[in-house]
Design a protein around this motif. Structure first.
Motif, PDB file in Angstrom:
ATOM      1  N   ILE A  66       0.859  -1.178   0.000  1.00 40.52           N
ATOM      2  CA  ILE A  66       0.000   0.000   0.000  1.00 40.52           C
ATOM      3  C   ILE A  66       0.896   1.229   0.000  1.00 40.52           C
ATOM      4  N   GLN A  67       0.803   1.999  -1.071  1.00 44.18           N
ATOM      5  CA  GLN A  67       1.604   3.214  -1.212  1.00 44.18           C
ATOM      6  C   GLN A  67       0.814   4.396  -0.680  1.00 44.18           C
ATOM      7  N   ASP A  68       1.531   5.262   0.019  1.00 41.49           N
ATOM      8  CA  ASP A  68       0.895   6.423   0.626  1.00 41.49           C
ATOM      9  C   ASP A  68       0.646   7.499  -0.417  1.00 41.49           C
ATOM     10  N   ILE A  69      -0.469   8.196  -0.283  1.00 34.57           N
ATOM     11  CA  ILE A  69      -0.770   9.379  -1.090  1.00 34.57           C
ATOM     12  C   ILE A  69      -1.006  10.531  -0.118  1.00 34.57           C
ATOM     13  N   ASN A  70      -0.860  11.716  -0.622  1.00 35.04           N
ATOM     14  CA  ASN A  70      -0.977  12.903   0.227  1.00 35.04           C
ATOM     15  C   ASN A  70      -2.455  13.230   0.435  1.00 35.04           C
ATOM     16  N   ASP A  71      -3.064  12.474   1.332  1.00 40.30           N
ATOM     17  CA  ASP A  71      -4.479  12.687   1.609  1.00 40.30           C
ATOM     18  C   ASP A  71      -4.729  13.256   2.989  1.00 40.30           C
ATOM     19  N   PHE A  80       7.585  11.221   1.678  1.00 40.88           N
ATOM     20  CA  PHE A  80       7.663  12.595   1.173  1.00 40.88           C
ATOM     21  C   PHE A  80       6.378  13.366   1.425  1.00 40.88           C
ATOM     22  N   ASN A  81       5.285  12.663   1.648  1.00 42.92           N
ATOM     23  CA  ASN A  81       3.995  13.329   1.858  1.00 42.92           C
ATOM     24  C   ASN A  81       3.814  13.819   3.289  1.00 42.92           C
ATOM     25  N   THR A  82       4.734  13.473   4.180  1.00 41.16           N
ATOM     26  CA  THR A  82       4.572  13.881   5.563  1.00 41.16           C
ATOM     27  C   THR A  82       5.113  15.295   5.757  1.00 41.16           C
ATOM     28  N   LEU A  83       5.192  15.731   7.002  1.00 44.66           N
ATOM     29  CA  LEU A  83       5.610  17.095   7.337  1.00 44.66           C
ATOM     30  C   LEU A  83       7.053  17.320   6.892  1.00 44.66           C
ATOM     31  N   ALA A 119       2.992  25.016   8.977  1.00 44.82           N
ATOM     32  CA  ALA A 119       3.640  23.723   8.700  1.00 44.82           C
ATOM     33  C   ALA A 119       3.248  23.281   7.304  1.00 44.82           C
ATOM     34  N   PHE A 120       4.236  22.793   6.502  1.00 47.09           N
ATOM     35  CA  PHE A 120       4.028  22.354   5.128  1.00 47.09           C
ATOM     36  C   PHE A 120       4.496  20.911   4.985  1.00 47.09           C
ATOM     37  N   ASP A 121       3.744  20.136   4.179  1.00 48.03           N
ATOM     38  CA  ASP A 121       4.206  18.797   3.840  1.00 48.03           C
ATOM     39  C   ASP A 121       4.831  18.833   2.459  1.00 48.03           C
ATOM     40  N   GLY A 122       5.315  17.652   1.978  1.00 48.00           N
ATOM     41  CA  GLY A 122       5.999  17.605   0.694  1.00 48.00           C
ATOM     42  C   GLY A 122       5.176  17.011  -0.410  1.00 48.00           C
ATOM     43  N   GLY A 123       3.899  16.833  -0.221  1.00 41.74           N
ATOM     44  CA  GLY A 123       3.077  16.233  -1.250  1.00 41.74           C
ATOM     45  C   GLY A 123       2.710  17.186  -2.360  1.00 41.74           C
TER      46      GLY A 123
END
Length: 932
Positions: A123-128, A164-167, A214-218
């Motif tokens: 299961i690949q993470d998506i920036n949701d 990469f989608n996290t903080l 705070a910014f994420d990388g998605g």
């Protein structure tokens, strides 16, 4: 922008699946896919049929299915197309939490033959998920003595995504006094600090409002903001410091609530170090549910149920804060120690439920999966079944077992097995679980039907009704179901040239044997048939049985007299001489009965025996002999009636008449029999017709009597109505009203007929005359004959009144002179005076005058009332008839003088009185009662 990013992700997914499929082809029985999270339900994960080199027909015939050890099933199988599809929406954060490598594993199982393939889906993470702060505002109290370079720990944002989608970064605005310092931890988390780079002056500015983002990388990038309110304080310029940078502790799963895990402590160089507060930073809901920290002492305690199978380790961030809001942070690492608290779990993956009794040893009955959620020795399992069972357990793969047959099966011996499977782990103490399988043995047609007896004997009485039950046969079959369904048949055969089926039939389902015709013992006494019982197996098995049927005799034949022969014409007589001795044999009655047994035993006796009988018949042999000497008183002609009766129930009999002549020579006998007259025969039909005629006549008589009584009652009721209404009153003449001008508009006339003592009268009411014709305008039906004569219009001829007849009102004719009319005297309309509508009520003198006039039945007809001059018209008071008399009412001259209300009459010529019409009552002579 968002749709473009998703398209790139799906493209990347496609290439990843292709690469993994090529890699999985080298590893037999395993395959791996990679998909992004949050795919919609029904989305295709991959074509497992083509990836495994299988055809879709194989998936259908093998009943391919997905098996997962976990309770939730995210991936399903489309057997028609061979695709793996999304069954439930997958949320990576909910499934794996903070673990970056997230996957779902399951097994694909096929039957006939049984095959197992293991599939792993990454299961690949998506920036949701966007970064989020726990609080919308952060309150900070900073002393004005804080030197540049002082650090203030801020609450970090939380982003549930990974990789990469996290903080990724933080920004602070404005930056006049503070700057941000972001530190990356070993586990990839980030802690943010606010560094003072320009000193604070409380006298110039007491509060500072900052915005932390705070910014994420998605892609697209997500962010979150929090407002920081800084209050400038005095004094406190030292922050608390933990004694350790990290704390390590361990706890046993299922530890009791309230158990202390560890204790953290921090010190502060300031004098107010005793006011240090401890709290968890960014504690997850799981940590909050399982652990708590004392804000004063720093003790960490267990408050929930810890399960090793769910969480093997906890990492908890803890902060220490003094009263000046200076803080320090540390980390607590808690390891969970496994305890053998989970029983092995037995899952029935495939079970046929039934096996044929001719199955060969080694046939697979069921496929089992047994797992233990514990670890180490606690998860090692041993599986076994009951001893002395024709089955055994064989291990196929890891945690997979097969239940197979170990010997031959016999359904007739044991039709069903309850197989108990026991799984035991190697923990201390060991835990076990059991599963009971109910296995039915399918039947094979290997036993023929068996009759209870090899032969049967049946007895049936002759003259039986058709379809009578003779016997019920029954056969048993040790098989089951259709193989044990028995049908009964008659084996073909003949009896007296006719097929047996014309005599006997059998119910193919119940085995009941019926008689198709009535048997006659005198024709058939016994016969044999064969009955076949056949089961419903394939091929069918059968067995035969012999049935002996015996016909039982009944007393259905009366005795037949062979001698003497009865003839309808000539008279045959036996001659007995007068000198015959006692015991002389006159003759012998010979009879036979075609029945058998006691039904054919015959007895003989005389029907009528006199007091001094001359003859007697032998009870058994039928011989007629003399019992005494012949005397002169004995008649020459003797008629003997012999009854021959059998011994059946009920018995049957025959009667024979024998003429015996007591004489010494033949001429004497001939003369006696010539003078005899034949007995008269009576016709029984004549008696029947006589009785029928008598009954009909009686019925007609009763009906006539009832009709006559009904008519009499009806007439009596009609007469009774008139008796109640009629009254024996004197006849009062009716005087019609006159008008003010003294002119009668119409001439009135009425007549009445009556009979003496009959109470039956006819009254014809007043009818007005017009144009010499009297027409009925009003009929006041108050008497009996009104209804009968209502439709008859009577026309009576009468002289018209004199048009010059005028007189003043005070000189109007009437019985009481110039009286006042009731309407002029104030009486209302419709008032009746006396017995009729009189102009004025009659006086007593007038009523007496009327009674006296009724007694004068012999006088001639005269007009009633005073005489008038010729100028007056014809008296309208005429044609008044008295019952029982032919004369009209005539006044007494002596009684008219006091009642004279008019001027003295002039000399009038005698008016010609009209003759009264003769009524039926007038023909009857008056009686003494009438004269009185």
């Amino acid at each position: 922008m968002e749709s473009r990013g998703k398209g790139w992700e799906y493209c990347w997914l496609f290439y990843t699946v292709c690469a993994l499929s090529l890699f999985a082809a080298e590893v037999t029985g395993q395959i791996r896919y990679s998909i992004p999270e949050e795919m919609s339900v029904g989305s295709i994960v991959g074509n497992i049929a083509s990836d495994l080199g299988l055809e879709t027909k194989r998936l259908i015939s093998g009943k391919a299915r997905v098996f997962t050890a976990e309770s939730s099933e995210y991936i399903g199988l489309d057997k028609e197309n061979g695709h793996l599809v999304i069954k439930n929406k997958i949320d990576r954060e909910e499934l794996c939490g903070e673990i970056s490598a997230c996957s779902v594993s399951f097994d694909v199982i096929l039957d006939n033959p049984m095959e197992l393939y293991r599939v792993t889906v990454d299961i690949q993470d998506i920036n949701d998920n966007s970064p989020a702060f726990r609080k919308s505002k952060i309150e900070k109290n900073i002393s004005e003595l804080a030197v540049p370079g002082a650090r203030f720990l801020l609450e970090s944002a939380i982003d549930r995504d990974v990789g990469f989608n996290t903080l990724q970064k933080y920004t602070l605005h404005p930056t006049d006094h503070f700057k941000l310092n972001v530190q990356n931890a070993e586990d990839g988390s980030k802690s943010v600090e606010m560094i003072l780079h320009y000193h604070l002056d409380r006298e110039k500015e007491k509060h500072h409002n900052l915005i932390l983002t705070a910014f994420d990388g998605g892609k697209p990038q997500r962010s979150a903001t929090v407002q920081i309110n800084i209050v400038v304080l005095d004094v406190n310029d030292n922050a608390p410091v933990f004694s350790q940078s990290s704390y390590k502790a361990s706890v046993v799963e299922n530890a009791a609530k309230g158990s202390v895990v560890t204790t953290v402590s921090a010190t502060d160089a300031d004098e107010s170090s005793h006011n240090i507060q401890y709290y968890f930073e960014h504690a997850t809901s799981t940590v909050k549910a399982l652990f708590s920290i004392d804000a004063e002492s720093g003790e960490v305690k267990v408050i929930g149920d810890i399960d090793y199978e769910k969480h093997k380790q906890f990492k908890i961030k803890v902060n220490a804060k003094d009263h000046g809001d200076l803080t320090d942070s540390s980390e607590i690492i808690v390891d969970v120690i496994d305890v053998n608290d989970n029983k092995p779990k037995i899952t029935i993956m495939s079970f046929s439920g039934a096996v044929s009794e001719d199955a060969a040893p080694g046939t697979v009955i069921a496929m089992l999966n047994i797992q233990d959620l514990d670890s180490g020795d606690n998860s090692k399992i041993s599986c076994s079944i009951d001893l002395n069972s024709p089955f055994k357990i064989v291990s196929s793969l890891t945690n997979y077992y097969n239940l197979v047959t170990d010997s031959e099966l016999d359904r007739e011996h044991i039709a069903e097995y309850n197989i108990t499977i026991t799984a035991v782990d190697e923990g201390n103490p060991p835990l076990s679980s059991k599963e009971i399988l109910k296995l039915k043995i399918s039947d094979v047609n290997d036993h023929p039907p068996q009759f209870e007896q090899e032969s049967y004997n049946a007895f049936i009485s002759e003259n039986n009704p058709t379809s009578k039950t003779i016997l019920s046969v029954k056969a048993e079959d040790m098989d089951w179901g259709q193989n044990a369904k028995i049908s009964y048949f008659l084996v073909d055969g003949d009896l007296n040239g006719s097929p047996l089926t014309s005599y006997i039939s059998i119910n193919s389902e119940t085995g009941v044997i019926y008689a198709e015709k009535s048997f006659d013992y005198e024709q058939i006494k016994s016969f044999k048939i064969k009955v076949k019982a056949q089961d419903g197996g394939s091929p069918p098995l059968s067995n035969n049985m012999t049935l002996n049927i015996f016909i039982q005799d009944q007393n259905d034949n009366a005795p037949q007299v062979l001698y003497p022969v009865q003839t309808g014409g000539s008279v045959v007589a036996e001659i007995v001489p007068r000198s015959a001795d006692v015991g002389y044999l006159v003759t012998k009655v010979v009879a036979v009965d075609v029945d058998s047994g006691q039904n054919a035993w015959l007895t003989y006796k005389l029907q009528k025996a006199a007091d001094r009988a001359l003859f007697v018949v032998g009870l058994q042999n039928g011989e007629i002999r003399t019992v005494r000497q012949v005397t002169d008183k004995d008649a020459v002609k003797q008629k003997l009636t012999v009854v021959v009766e059998d011994n059946g129930q009920p018995s049957r009999s025959a009667v024979v008449t024998i003429n015996v002549a007591v004489a010494d020579n033949f001429p004497e006998v001939l003369s006696e029999f010539t003078d005899s007259t034949h007995d008269k025969e009576y016709n029984n039909d004549l008696t029947f017709y006589l009785i029928l005629a008598l009954a009909v006549v009686s019925l007609l008589f009763i009906v006539s009597i009832i009709a006559i009584i009904s008519v009499k009652i009806y007439r009596w009721r009609q007469n009774k109505l008139f008796y109640k209404s009629g009254a024996n009153l004197p006849v009062i003449p009716y005087y019609p009203p006159v008008y003010a001008d003294g002119t009668l508009q119409q001439v009135y006339n009425y007549e009445m007929c009556g009979t003496t003592d009959s109470r039956m009268s006819d009254v014809k009411f007043v009818r007005p005359y017009s144009q010499n014709t009297l027409v009925s305008q009003s009929r006041l039906g108050t008497v009996q004959r009104e209804n009968k004569e209502g439709n008859d219009d009577l026309t009576l001829e009468q002289k018209p009144p004199n048009p010059d007849w005028r007189f003043p009102p005070n000189q109007r004719p009437g019985p009481s002179g110039a009286g006042v009319r009731p309407d002029e005297a104030g009486a209302g309309p419709g008032v009746i005076a006396g017995t009729g509508p009189w102009p004025n009520p009659p006086t007593e003198a007038e009523q007496l005058q009327a009674l006296m006039a009724a007694a004068n039945a012999s006088e001639a007809t005269a007009t009633l009332g005073p005489r008038y001059n010729l100028q007056y018209g014809q008296d309208y008071r005429q044609n008044v008839y008295i019952p029982g008399s032919t004369a009209t009412l005539t006044p007494n001259p002596q009684q008219q003088v006091p009642q004279q209300a008019l001027p003295p009459p002039q000399a009038l010529p005698p008016a010609e009185a009209p003759k009264a019409a003769q009524t039926p009552a007038s023909k009857k002579k008056p009686t003494k009662k009438d004269k009185k």
